[in-house]
Motif scaffolding. Structure first.
Motif, PDB file in Angstrom:
ATOM      1  N   MET A 220       0.834  -1.201   0.000  1.00 22.51           N
ATOM      2  CA  MET A 220       0.000   0.000   0.000  1.00 22.51           C
ATOM      3  C   MET A 220       0.871   1.254   0.000  1.00 22.51           C
ATOM      4  SD  MET A 220      -3.290   1.057   0.462  1.00 22.51           S
ATOM      5  CE  MET A 220      -4.344   0.293   1.674  1.00 22.51           C
ATOM      6  N   ALA A 223       2.360   1.876  -3.365  1.00 25.93           N
ATOM      7  CA  ALA A 223       1.356   2.417  -4.276  1.00 25.93           C
ATOM      8  C   ALA A 223       1.106   3.897  -3.987  1.00 25.93           C
ATOM      9  CB  ALA A 223       0.054   1.626  -4.152  1.00 25.93           C
ATOM     10  N   THR A 224       1.094   4.247  -2.690  1.00 31.05           N
ATOM     11  CA  THR A 224       0.853   5.646  -2.336  1.00 31.05           C
ATOM     12  C   THR A 224       1.978   6.532  -2.850  1.00 31.05           C
ATOM     13  OG1 THR A 224      -0.298   4.906  -0.361  1.00 31.05           O
ATOM     14  CG2 THR A 224       0.342   7.222  -0.424  1.00 31.05           C
ATOM     15  N   GLY A 240       0.076   1.704  -8.130  1.00 32.07           N
ATOM     16  CA  GLY A 240      -0.272   3.043  -7.636  1.00 32.07           C
ATOM     17  C   GLY A 240      -0.211   4.069  -8.756  1.00 32.07           C
ATOM     18  N   ILE A 243      -3.081   3.632 -11.178  1.00 34.79           N
ATOM     19  CA  ILE A 243      -4.339   4.200 -10.693  1.00 34.79           C
ATOM     20  C   ILE A 243      -4.342   5.712 -10.950  1.00 34.79           C
ATOM     21  CG2 ILE A 243      -5.724   4.702  -8.633  1.00 34.79           C
ATOM     22  CD1 ILE A 243      -4.755   2.002  -7.516  1.00 34.79           C
ATOM     23  N   ALA A 257      -7.747   2.387 -14.230  1.00 28.60           N
ATOM     24  CA  ALA A 257      -7.842   2.673 -12.799  1.00 28.60           C
ATOM     25  C   ALA A 257      -8.510   1.517 -12.062  1.00 28.60           C
ATOM     26  CB  ALA A 257      -8.618   3.963 -12.574  1.00 28.60           C
ATOM     27  N   LEU A 258      -9.604   1.005 -12.647  1.00 33.92           N
ATOM     28  CA  LEU A 258     -10.338  -0.047 -11.953  1.00 33.92           C
ATOM     29  C   LEU A 258      -9.534  -1.327 -11.845  1.00 33.92           C
ATOM     30  CD1 LEU A 258     -14.042   0.323 -13.146  1.00 33.92           C
ATOM     31  CD2 LEU A 258     -13.052   0.853 -10.925  1.00 33.92           C
ATOM     32  N   SER A 261      -6.713  -0.836  -9.324  1.00 27.99           N
ATOM     33  CA  SER A 261      -7.213  -0.814  -7.939  1.00 27.99           C
ATOM     34  C   SER A 261      -7.622  -2.204  -7.492  1.00 27.99           C
ATOM     35  CB  SER A 261      -8.421   0.089  -7.753  1.00 27.99           C
ATOM     36  OG  SER A 261      -8.387   1.192  -8.560  1.00 27.99           O
ATOM     37  N   LEU A 264      -4.509  -4.278  -6.806  1.00 26.28           N
ATOM     38  CA  LEU A 264      -3.876  -3.801  -5.575  1.00 26.28           C
ATOM     39  C   LEU A 264      -4.692  -4.225  -4.355  1.00 26.28           C
ATOM     40  CD1 LEU A 264      -1.699  -2.022  -4.239  1.00 26.28           C
ATOM     41  CD2 LEU A 264      -3.148  -0.058  -4.640  1.00 26.28           C
ATOM     42  N   GLY A 265      -5.998  -3.950  -4.415  1.00 25.37           N
ATOM     43  CA  GLY A 265      -6.873  -4.291  -3.296  1.00 25.37           C
ATOM     44  C   GLY A 265      -6.854  -5.779  -3.003  1.00 25.37           C
ATOM     45  N   ILE A 268      -3.580  -6.939  -1.412  1.00 23.24           N
ATOM     46  CA  ILE A 268      -3.449  -6.548   0.000  1.00 23.24           C
ATOM     47  C   ILE A 268      -4.411  -7.366   0.861  1.00 23.24           C
ATOM     48  CG2 ILE A 268      -3.655  -4.638   1.623  1.00 23.24           C
ATOM     49  CD1 ILE A 268      -2.801  -2.777  -0.647  1.00 23.24           C
ATOM     50  N   ILE A 269      -5.623  -7.584   0.351  1.00 23.70           N
ATOM     51  CA  ILE A 269      -6.566  -8.443   1.084  1.00 23.70           C
ATOM     52  C   ILE A 269      -5.944  -9.820   1.296  1.00 23.70           C
ATOM     53  CG2 ILE A 269      -8.752  -9.706   0.890  1.00 23.70           C
ATOM     54  CD1 ILE A 269      -9.953  -7.256  -0.423  1.00 23.70           C
TER      55      ILE A 269
END
Lengths: 289, 310, 516
Positions: A220, A223-224, A240, A243, A257-258, A261, A264-265, A268-269
């Protein structure tokens, strides 16, 4: 927390696997993690196109048979960039993990075992880094070094090792009073051997838990940084960065973007579930779940 | 108690001093020249460059710049902004100072009770479908990056549905999305923790005793279990607040909130050292202060914790 | 003073907004990406400040959207044969925002302020370098600018140490000489001291800059009550604000604009104008030996598929540039041969230069700043594909990049140069003249320099334009650069907003805007 609670709960494989099999989180998490890791390892083999192959007359294409997820602003295949992006994310995550575990465990053990001035010096350094909110410090460091993958790895490592060091130190401090450690010291075993033979194996479990939960945060954070433009640089893809680039066309072609994301999501999950699962299995404090 | 708080406060001094040194060093080691930024693309005017350099003391040896900075700091003078000509740093950060802490505190105020309720709810229904669903939702909550969420929600609520204003700061409506998005991750984090702690507490002997005595389940939970769940939660609020301060960097930029986070990003890119240093210092102070308050509170709430032991 | 910025700015500003909203004349809302670095006509040195100050301050002349020079605060000007004297007749009946009348002493005052040591004067002081007495002013040995003579309140004469035939078109911001006496040295935070159609109202840092209509403007009072420049750093946030009707006119960053330009939804709202900005590929021969060979430089140009770039990279919002002067700028030549995309010929030239299929070419970095990262990725990939040349992308921090370019330390870079005034001299003498500090690729040609030197003293415009064309041909014949397409300024305008658009130089006039 009593010292006995730190006795590794799992000593044999026969204890680990039954617990693992009963843990839904661990299973779901490890499936996702295994998938992402495999994709990352074989990225260049499975990616249908070169990640930097531009085709500027075929930009922002909608998904099709040729480009399953469409193309980006330079006509590059989004799926291929997503796949190579997994490689970038995991490279950063594992590099940071490797560095922080090495530094954090070494310094944490030294601080905990030897105490005194060495301990004070190490822990003051830790306090100072802890005084910064972590991402802010990483942004500051990244801005010094200039953008790039190495920058991300170094700045996140600087921010992450103190946590590992502090945990290691507290674990060592608790074990330090154990009889078998006293016995080893009394029999003249050199400190290095004690640290490596007697202490390290007994603090591995909580550290593994910590590390596996940390992966999600590191990904995360990478990506930030990339989202803010101080992370991984063109033409290398980062989720990141993808996105950020994709938000521009959210209204018309949201695929970039979708999909970034989602990747990435999901990743991380996956790591979070995996980490939670491992903690349940390895950390005896929480018996239920 | 007071002596502990004082001792902790004194302990902050060397840490903050180190932070000053570190921010100063990082800012001045940064490639990129603030005078270059001031001059812009179309000026290779050497005379002006030299003039600006001496005006801002950038032609001095670095140690002298540092001495000047620290002595200024001691009297509350943070110097002049490099980006906005002639503006004092205290003026530049003045407005943001009233925004970012409010943003972070508002998000904390929402996240803590929300997380607690969800976490306790899940714990009480452990291993049911509701519990699993909540856990999954929470994991998603901490797994979706706030910048992506912000972009999607802004598009949905402000552009498509036009329920909320897009950006800015000043009205409640403008605060809904940024505060809400900032609160999601910490709420999820607190929920996961409170679920864990609650489960732990529920297995303690005194809960069993209370139940055995025939106390009503609701009373058991509220009087005994919940209170004991709150105590360990308190220690995590510091971490959460730190995460929220970091979160303001992204959220303020996306929602165009003139707070310290957006200003920090702009200042970093513009090589405005004095403003960047001031913001990092301020954030570090907030963060340290919150942690200190929590440590002291912790001692008040839970007398079992002996203050002063490491 | 601080109070006037914040205390009053916040509380009273909100009140005044409410009051002005109640007024009949609407406020025009648009966006800028950051706080202006200053709003002072003397220290003025950057583009965001310029967007606002262009509406507040004026010079002797102004230029139209087509690049035509028209009289502004001077109604006419006359020079001598070789450009060593210029005499200006100043417009009568012009009122400053303070209500004072504009006269010759204000011109002299502005010039002297620009030259007073310690004033940290910005871009506009560069335009005075050839005026007689400049050195003495800058050195501190003179308190007055010797070269400026006030003939009468509405006539002023400027004498030059070295000829400057372009002096009347320089975009000075002439200011009110009485402002310091009235408001003190920090007047900039309270009022503006120009003659322009708008005057300063307030600046809330990080939030907005507001300017109000100047009812006594010599060209007639503006049709709107004022302008609110909202500070919005993120482009997609600006777009969302525009869509939610929080902006009348949204200035868009390139990467966003190229997405929307072909979107049917915005078809009637897009306004665009090619920029008065040359773009070029910098190739520094001192740093990368193969660039010494003209054939390699030509091959670089031939390897670029410009029509595809204009369509694919910039959504069609681009124009071909075959030389180094843009249309709409005086001295533009339409006659230059079109730059071709010819991979076969490029490869052949490279082979002739000793690098068949790119073999033997050392790897190189192509460097620019963050906003150009997409273009960089394309160039790297394109050169690899067409020439077999190993080019890697380097995104540099902006100020570092500029400093390195100025120091001649960047080997290969796409960059641009925006005209400060609409005359080809600006491009040719600053970017390609060998002794210019902005000759960033260090291309140097004695013949070119000689032609430019001659143009500097040629006051006859048509003759001067011929010299420009000659110089441009020399530059292109030597493949001193590979010109890159001209990009457009792109903005979105709400259908109910009329009489405002983009020009090659930025915003058009705001004086006649109507909002229904």
């Amino acid at each position: 927390m009593s010292a006995t609670a730190l006795e590794p709960a799992v000593r044999t494989k026969s204890d680990f696997w039954p617990k693992f099999r009963r843990n839904r989180n661990a299973i779901a998490g490890s499936i996702i993690v295994a998938f992402v890791v495999l994709v990352a390892i074989f990225a260049r083999v499975i990616a249908p196109y070169e990640y930097d192959e531009t085709d500027i007359l075929f930009t922002w294409a909608h998904p099709s048979a040729e480009h399953l997820l469409g193309t980006d602003a330079l006509g590059r295949d989004i799926l291929s960039r997503l796949i190579v992006g997994a490689q970038v994310s995991l490279t950063v995550a594992f590099a940071v993990l490797g560095i922080t575990l090495t530094i954090g465990i070494t310094l944490g053990m030294i601080a905990g075992y030897f105490g005194g001035r060495l301990d004070a010096a190490i822990m003051r350094t830790v306090d100072i880094i802890f005084a910064f909110p972590e991402i802010i410090f990483a942004i500051l460091l990244a801005s010094i070094m200039g953008p790039g993958i190495l920058t991300v790895i170094v700045s996140l490592s600087v921010v992450w090792w103190p946590g590992i060091a502090r945990l290691t130190r507290s674990l060592v401090l608790q074990l330090r009073t154990e009889l078998y450690v006293d016995a080893a010291i009394a029999s003249g075993t050199p400190p290095f051997t004690i640290l490596l033979r007697h202490l390290l194996p007994n603090i591995v479990a909580p550290l593994i838990v910590r590390a596996s939960i940390g992966v999600g945060f590191i990904i995360m954070a990478e990506a930030t940084l990339s989202f803010l433009g101080i992370g991984v640089q063109e033409p290398r893809p980062s989720w990141g960065g993808m996105i950020r680039d994709g938000i521009v066309s959210l209204r018309t072609e949201p695929y970039l973007a979708l999909s970034a994301s989602t990747a990435l999501g999901l990743t991380i999950i996956g790591f979070n579930l995996f980490g939670d699962g491992l903690r349940d299995i390895l950390d005896p404090r929480i018996k239920d779940r | 108690m007071l002596s502990y708080a004082l001792r902790r406060l004194l302990g902050l001094v060397p840490v903050l001093m180190a932070v000053v040194v570190l921010t100063f060093a990082t800012n001045h080691l940064t490639p990129g020249d603030p005078v270059g930024v001031m001059l812009g693309d179309q000026s290779a005017n050497k005379v002006l460059e030299a003039k600006l350099r001496s005006e801002y003391g950038l032609d001095q040896p670095i140690w002298r710049q540092f001495v000047k900075y620290v002595s200024g700091l001691a009297v509350g003078d943070l110097g002049l902004s490099y980006r906005i000509v002639g503006a004092k740093v205290t003026d530049v950060i003045g407005d943001g100072l009233k925004i970012s802490p409010v943003l972070a505190l508002a998000a904390t105020a929402i996240a803590v009770p929300l997380g607690l309720v969800v976490g306790v709810f899940a714990a009480l229904r452990r291993n049911t479908l509701a519990d699993t669903g909540v856990i999954l939702a929470l994991t998603m909550g901490i797994s979706i990056p706030n910048f992506a969420m912000a972009a999607y929600l802004m598009y949905l609520f402000a552009v498509k549905l036009a329920w909320l204003p897009v950006a800015g700061w000043g009205s409640i409506a403008q605060a809904v999305m940024p505060v809400g998005i900032l609160a999601i991750a910490p709420a999820a984090y607190i929920a996961r923790l409170s679920r864990t702690y609650m489960l732990e507490v529920l297995q303690q002997d005194y809960i069993r005793t209370a139940r055995a005595k025939g106390l009503r389940e609701r009373l058991v939970i509220y009087r005994h279990a919940l209170r004991n769940t709150l105590v360990p939660l308190l220690t995590t609020i510091g971490i959460i607040f730190g995460g929220l301060l970091s979160g303001t960097f992204v959220i303020e930029t996306v929602f165009n909130i003139p707070g310290l986070g957006r200003l920090a990003i702009q200042s970093i890119f513009a090589r405005d050292y004095p403003v960047t240093m001031a913001i990092v210092l301020l954030f570090t102070c907030f963060y340290s202060l919150i942690n200190l308050i929590i440590d002291v509170l912790y001692g008040v709430i839970d007398p079992r914790i002996r203050l002063g032991t490491r | 003073m601080r109070k006037s910025w914040y205390g009053i700015g916040l509380a009273v500003g909100a009140l005044m907004a409410a009051v002005s909203a109640a007024n009949a004349q609407p406020v025009f809302k648009t966006n800028i990406i950051a706080d202006p670095a200053m709003l002072d006509p003397i220290t003025y040195s950057e583009i965001i400040a310029g967007r606002i100050m262009d509406k507040v301050y004026e010079g002797f002349s102004a230029n139209t959207a087509e690049g035509k020079i028209v009289p502004a605060l001077a109604t006419e000007w006359k020079g001598n044969e070789n450009g060593t004297v210029w005499r200006f007749t100043l417009r009568k009946g012009v009122k400053f925002h303070s209500g004072r009348e504009f006269t010759a002493k204000d011109v002299k005052y502005t010039f002297e302020q620009l030259l007073t040591p310690g004033n940290k004067a910005g871009l506009n002081s560069d335009y005075l370098v050839s005026v007689a007495g400049t050195k003495e002013m800058k050195g501190g040995s003179a308190k007055e600018l010797a070269g400026v003579k006030i003939i009468d309140p509405h006539t002023i004469e400027v004498n030059f140490a070295t000829p400057d035939v372009l002096f009347p078109i320089y975009p000075f911001y002439l200011m009110d000489s009485g402002v310091v006496a009235e408001h003190g040295p920090d007047w900039v935070t309270k009022v503006s001291s120009g003659t322009g159609p708008f005057k300063f109202n307030s600046w809330r840092r990080g939030v907005e800059v507001k300017i109000d209509a100047h009812k006594d403007y010599w060209g007639g009072a503006p049709t709107i009550g004022g302008v609110q420049f909202l500070i919005v750093p993120a482009g997609d946030t600006a777009l969302s604000m525009y869509e939610a009707n929080e902006l009348h006119f949204a200035l868009l960053p390139d990467n966003l604009a190229r997405r929307l330009i072909n979107d049917a939804k915005y078809k009637d709202q897009i306004v665009q104008s090619p920029r008065a900005q040359i773009n070029y590929m910098g190739m520094n021969q001192n740093l990368y030996a193969p660039f010494k060979d003209k054939r390699v430089r030509e091959a670089v140009s031939l390897a670029l598929d410009r029509p595809a770039m204009m369509k694919g990279l910039w959504g069609g919002a681009a124009l071909p540039l075959n030389g180094q002067v843009t249309p709409g700028v005086a001295g533009y030549s339409a006659g230059l041969p079109e730059l071709k995309y010819d991979p076969a010929r490029a490869k052949q030239l490279l082979a002739e230069a000793g690098y068949p299929d790119g073999k033997g070419l050392p790897p190189i970095e192509i460097q620019s700043t963050e906003p150009s990262k997409d273009e960089l990725a394309y160039y790297a990939n394109q050169f690899k594909r067409v020439l077999g040349w190993d080019v890697t992308v380097k995104v540099a921090e902006r100020a570092t990049h500029i400093r390195q370019m100025n120091a001649g330390e960047v080997a290969f870079f796409p960059w641009g140069w925006t005209a400060g005034y609409p005359d080809a001299m600006y491009f040719l003498s600053q970017v390609w003249y060998s002794k210019s500090p902005y000759n960033r690729s260090r291309w140097s040609n004695a013949e070119f320099d000689k032609v430019i030197d001659k143009a500097r003293t040629t006051s006859n415009a048509d003759e001067r334009y011929k010299l420009y064309n000659e110089a441009e041909k020399i530059l292109m014949a030597d493949w001193g650069t590979a010109p890159l397409p001209i990009l457009s300024n792109i903005a979105l305008r709400k259908p109910n907003v009329k009489n405002v658009t983009m020009t090659p130089f930025g915003y058009s006039e705001f004086n006649k805007i109507t909002i229904n």
